[in-house]
Design a protein around this motif. Structure first.
Motif, PDB file in Angstrom:
ATOM      1  N   LEU A 346       0.821  -1.210   0.000  1.00 56.68           N
ATOM      2  CA  LEU A 346       0.000   0.000   0.000  1.00 56.68           C
ATOM      3  C   LEU A 346       0.854   1.258   0.000  1.00 56.68           C
ATOM      4  N   ASP A 347       1.962   1.242   0.736  1.00 55.19           N
ATOM      5  CA  ASP A 347       2.806   2.439   0.821  1.00 55.19           C
ATOM      6  C   ASP A 347       3.653   2.660  -0.429  1.00 55.19           C
ATOM      7  N   VAL A 348       4.074   1.596  -1.081  1.00 50.36           N
ATOM      8  CA  VAL A 348       5.001   1.735  -2.207  1.00 50.36           C
ATOM      9  C   VAL A 348       4.278   1.791  -3.548  1.00 50.36           C
ATOM     10  N   ILE A 349       3.275   0.941  -3.748  1.00 46.46           N
ATOM     11  CA  ILE A 349       2.573   0.958  -5.046  1.00 46.46           C
ATOM     12  C   ILE A 349       1.078   1.217  -4.903  1.00 46.46           C
ATOM     13  N   PRO A 367      16.394 -15.047   4.534  1.00 46.08           N
ATOM     14  CA  PRO A 367      16.273 -14.148   5.693  1.00 46.08           C
ATOM     15  C   PRO A 367      16.215 -12.670   5.292  1.00 46.08           C
ATOM     16  N   GLU A 368      16.626 -12.367   4.060  1.00 49.38           N
ATOM     17  CA  GLU A 368      16.583 -10.988   3.583  1.00 49.38           C
ATOM     18  C   GLU A 368      15.359 -10.735   2.696  1.00 49.38           C
ATOM     19  N   LYS A 369      14.349 -11.568   2.830  1.00 47.77           N
ATOM     20  CA  LYS A 369      13.229 -11.486   1.897  1.00 47.77           C
ATOM     21  C   LYS A 369      12.486 -10.146   1.979  1.00 47.77           C
ATOM     22  N   ARG A 370      12.401  -9.540   3.157  1.00 51.69           N
ATOM     23  CA  ARG A 370      11.674  -8.266   3.249  1.00 51.69           C
ATOM     24  C   ARG A 370      12.379  -7.183   2.440  1.00 51.69           C
ATOM     25  N   VAL A 371      13.681  -7.154   2.509  1.00 49.12           N
ATOM     26  CA  VAL A 371      14.456  -6.192   1.741  1.00 49.12           C
ATOM     27  C   VAL A 371      14.308  -6.458   0.247  1.00 49.12           C
ATOM     28  N   LEU A 377       9.274  -4.192  -5.388  1.00 47.28           N
ATOM     29  CA  LEU A 377       8.139  -3.279  -5.509  1.00 47.28           C
ATOM     30  C   LEU A 377       8.584  -1.928  -6.053  1.00 47.28           C
ATOM     31  N   LEU A 378       9.717  -1.432  -5.576  1.00 46.83           N
ATOM     32  CA  LEU A 378      10.228  -0.145  -6.058  1.00 46.83           C
ATOM     33  C   LEU A 378      10.582  -0.200  -7.548  1.00 46.83           C
ATOM     34  N   ILE A 609      13.028   6.124   0.220  1.00 47.05           N
ATOM     35  CA  ILE A 609      11.869   5.296   0.572  1.00 47.05           C
ATOM     36  C   ILE A 609      12.333   3.915   1.034  1.00 47.05           C
ATOM     37  N   PHE A 610      13.289   3.333   0.295  1.00 51.77           N
ATOM     38  CA  PHE A 610      13.829   2.026   0.668  1.00 51.77           C
ATOM     39  C   PHE A 610      14.475   2.087   2.053  1.00 51.77           C
ATOM     40  N   GLN A 611      15.235   3.138   2.302  1.00 53.08           N
ATOM     41  CA  GLN A 611      15.940   3.287   3.573  1.00 53.08           C
ATOM     42  C   GLN A 611      14.951   3.314   4.743  1.00 53.08           C
ATOM     43  N   ILE A 612      13.855   4.032   4.576  1.00 54.23           N
ATOM     44  CA  ILE A 612      12.861   4.121   5.647  1.00 54.23           C
ATOM     45  C   ILE A 612      12.073   2.816   5.779  1.00 54.23           C
TER      46      ILE A 612
END
Length: 802
Positions: A346-349, A367-371, A377-378, A609-612
């Motif tokens: 919702l926040d990115v797209i 383990p890095e799947k969220r990143v 998405l970006l 955006i990615f950093q936050i």
């Protein structure tokens, strides 16, 4: 006011005050003015009951009220003119009050003309009703501005509960006992600065450029020492002979006490002014640079990062952890995969993830799947651009329809803006193209060319100055576009000097809509950033301004944009409101570090955006806020993402995804694939961001983009409730959606499970499933499914971003 010009009126020998009888009538104005306010408004209220039957039994009573109200409105206006001409009050608020009152009185005269007949013709009835309602509203508005004159501009708002924490700051910031001997230059500046603070917090309501009582202004040095209609207010070195000291020292009920309304000065404030006059009333030139308001630093600053801890490697988390330690706050738990995936989608797209996408995400062993998923998405360029188009349209007052487009007095920047977002144009370049525009990006500084006569503060050059100040610099120049601001140090001349950069020819300065005869200079707001060649062409001035504003030395510009992106993702800015960047941030270090890091890494908005969104604090449990006013409180403590409602566009897209498209092709005003061939539509419906505004989107909070809009209210409203309960557009979507769902899933349990999975990303509970089965039976009916869809769309679980 014309009555005061006749010589026979000045028969008491005092030409300044006028004839005593006219003064008496003038002072009756506050009493008389209440008659038309109450009578006309009550008559208008009763008129509402007669819309189906003009010959309603209430008609005689309405007629009497309207007659009495119209007559008293005219009398009140005459008495008001006498009061203004004899009491020596001037200023912008008086002008507004006066012209609304005169206009209402004029309309009342027309109303009296229509009321002369007891049985008006049928075609005259709508005119009569319109005049009655407009006259009632007019006298009510005039009364409001009259109250502002007598009680101050914040007379209504100062009693509201959320105003309790926004009182003026303490004005005494020095130890008076330290000023017993001769003053050093620094002490003179400090003493005079605190005197200005006392004036600003206690006197500007009646004695500044906005309102001038008794011909006295206290907002600038020359006016303070000039005094008012009765002469000088102070005698340097002699507080005992100074009228200002006498008046501020009087008791509350004395006729001459000042301030005459509101709180009296404190003992410390009286001592300060007394000491200042005793020391010769120093007001060195340096006082102009000593602000009585908080002023944020212009230059960038990059503090040293706190040390990393396990799980807190992201620089944002390191600063937040330091803040939590300082404020004795605890970290909350990280959200589960389902909540995080829905949040970043919702926040990115701006779209809901599908159950299939959730399943793939939950089963991903990396383990890095969220990143990784966030980065993917970006990279969905068109989905990202269509979502963030809403944010930038609000900010840059860009829209597809509305005032100015028909008359060529406004220019859309949609093609340029969409391409800029999609290509992730560096922010410094984006700003340069807004300020020194191409043909496709000129709409922002060109603003709206209003038809007819407009206020001086609404000239396109002044609009450009205000909007660049607000959007790019987090600065309010609107007050200072009419008179010297009394909420900041910005002066009228500074606003005009900045606006002059956007002008083809030199602007004449107008104060409170009155031309002064002075021609504006040409200067950037902060001369530390450079000079503008006043003799250059408009195009060259804009080029110089663009180059100077985007330089890394302008730390304010980059603090402003990182604060806006932070607010968009976290629900509350590091500084609030986001347009007032001189306010104190909850973490100065985090704000400063983010701004410099943003510059050092190529002005990359997607990277920010990615950093936050990859930080632990973004992934933590959301915080529920009981009231939006608490987000603005001075004692606000940051704890994490603020729980917020879906925007109008997010909600609309979700409904279109799950039910049926809300918007038809005729409403689509921008088609990305026509601009960029490879940007093929990825969805079977038009996204809300690219359609013209309508009643449905307005009810859900989409703003009128004739002005800059940098914040949307996340609270539900009555208008929203009515639209979601009875609106035709949503109902049509639900009707089609109900049929489609039954066609795809003819069995009740299967339909219920699938709908919960797609709308809420979870299975229904046993109780929810039992309720659905009871409502549907074995085979659902489209009308039942329609109601079921509606009920799901109204769930807080659906409408909120957790």
């Amino acid at each position: 006011m014309f009555l005061g010009s006749f010589p026979l009126l000045a028969q008491d020998g005092n030409s300044d005050s006028g004839f005593w009888l006219w003064q008496l009538f003038g002072r009756l104005h506050p009493m008389v003015v209440h008659f038309p306010i109450s009578l006309l408004i009550f008559a208008g209220f009763l008129e509402l009951f007669t819309f189906k039957n003009f010959k309603h039994p209430l008609r005689p009573g309405i007629r009497i009220l309207a007659l009495a109200g119209a007559v008293s409105a005219v009398i009140s206006a005459v008495f008001g003119l006498l009061l203004a001409s004899n009491e020596g009050v001037t200023g912008q608020i008086l002008d507004i009050h006066q012209w609304i009152g005169i206009t209402s009185a004029g309309l009342s005269l027309v109303l009296l003309f229509l009321l002369r007949k007891r049985k008006p013709k049928t075609k005259a009835i709508p005119i009569y009703r319109t005049l009655l309602f407009v006259s009632g509203i007019g006298v009510g508005l005039a009364g409001h501005f009259g109250a502002s004159l007598t009680h101050g501009e914040d007379f209504l708002t100062e009693v509201l509960p959320w105003q309790e924490n926004v009182d003026s700051p303490e004005s005494i910031t020095i130890d008076l006992a330290a000023f017993t001997s001769d003053l050093s230059p620094d002490q003179e500046v400090l003493l005079a600065t605190n005197v200005r603070s006392v004036f600003a917090h206690n006197c500007y309501k009646c004695h500044s450029g906005s309102k001038i009582e008794g011909e006295l202004r206290l907002d600038e040095k020359e006016f303070v020492f000039a005094g008012g209609e009765d002469g000088p207010i102070l005698v340097a070195g002699k507080p005992g002979e100074s009228e200002i000291i006498r008046r501020i020292s009087l008791g509350k009920n004395h006729d001459d006490v000042m301030p005459s309304k509101g709180k009296l000065l404190s003992k410390d404030e009286i001592k300060l002014l007394t000491l200042w006059i005793e020391k010769g009333a120093p007001w060195p030139d340096g006082v102009a640079q000593q602000s009585i308001y908080r002023v944020a630093a212009l230059a960038p600053r990059k503090p040293n990062l706190p040390p990393a801890k396990p799980g807190l490697e992201n620089p944002i988390d390191r600063w937040v952890d330091q803040y939590f330690q300082q404020n004795e706050l605890d970290w909350s738990e990280v959200v589960d995969d389902r909540t995080y995936l829905r949040r970043i989608y919702l926040d990115v797209i701006g779209l809901l993830p599908s159950p299939e996408e959730l399943g793939a995400f939950e089963s991903d062993p990396n383990p890095e799947k969220r990143v990784i998923w966030l980065q993917n998405l970006l990279e969905r360029k068109d989905d990202f651009a269509q979502h963030w188009l809403t944010f930038w349209n609000d900010l840059l007052r860009n829209d597809y329809t509305g005032t100015g487009y028909i008359t060529k007095g406004r220019f859309a920047i949609t093609d340029w803006l969409y391409t800029s977002i999609r290509d992730n144009k560096p922010y410094d370049q984006l700003v340069k193209e807004l300020i020194n525009p191409t043909e496709k990006s000129k709409g922002f500084i060109e603003g709206i060319r209003w038809r007819g006569t407009v206020n001086a503060s609404q000239q396109v050059e002044m609009q450009a100055a205000q909007n660049v100040g607000q959007v790019i610099l987090g600065l309010n120049l609107k007050c200072a576009s009419c008179h010297d601001s009394f909420i900041s140090d910005w002066k009228l001349e500074q606003s005009y000097a900045f606006a002059n950069i956007f002008a083809d020819s030199t602007l004449e300065v107008s104060r409170c809509e009155q031309p002064t005869g002075k021609m504006a200079k040409t200067k950037i707001l902060w001369e530390e950033l450079g000079n503008i060649d006043s003799a250059a062409s408009r195009a060259e001035k804009l080029r110089q301004l663009a180059d100077q504003l985007v330089q890394p030395a302008n730390g304010r510009m980059y603090r402003t944009v990182v604060n806006r992106i932070w607010k968009q993702l976290m629900g509350r800015g590091i500084v609030e409101p986001a347009d007032e960047m001189d306010n104190a941030p909850w973490s100065q270090d985090l704000l400063d570090w983010l701004a410099v890091d943003f510059v050092e890494n190529g002005y990359d908005l997607k990277r920010l955006i990615f950093q936050i969104a990859s930080s632990r604090i973004y992934q933590s449990q959301s915080i529920a806020i009981a009231s939006p006013e608490l987000l603005l409180a001075e004692n606000f403590k940051f704890q994490g993402v603020v729980r917020r409602r879906l925007t109008a566009e997010q909600f609309s897209d979700a409904v279109s995804q799950l039910s049926a498209p809300l918007f038809d092709s005729a409403e689509v005003k921008f088609r990305p694939y026509e601009l960029i061939p490879e940007a093929k539509p990825s969805l079977p419906f038009a996204r809300a961001a690219v359609v013209s505004n309508n009643a449905f989107l307005t009810s859900l909070g989409r703003p009128n983009r004739e002005i800059v809009s940098t914040s949307r209210d996340s609270q539900a409203s009555l208008l929203q409730a009515l639209e979601l309960s009875n609106g035709e557009r949503l109902n049509q979507s639900l009707e089609i959606g109900g049929k489609n769902w039954v066609d795809r899933y003819p069995e009740s349990e299967q339909l219920t499970k699938e709908l919960y999975a797609r709308a809420l990303l979870r299975a229904p509970s046993d109780k929810e499933l039992a309720v659905a089965k009871k409502a549907f039976g074995e085979t659902p009916d489209p009308n039942e499914v329609q109601d079921f869809l509606w009920a799901v769309f109204l769930l807080p679980e659906f409408q909120m971003i957790y």
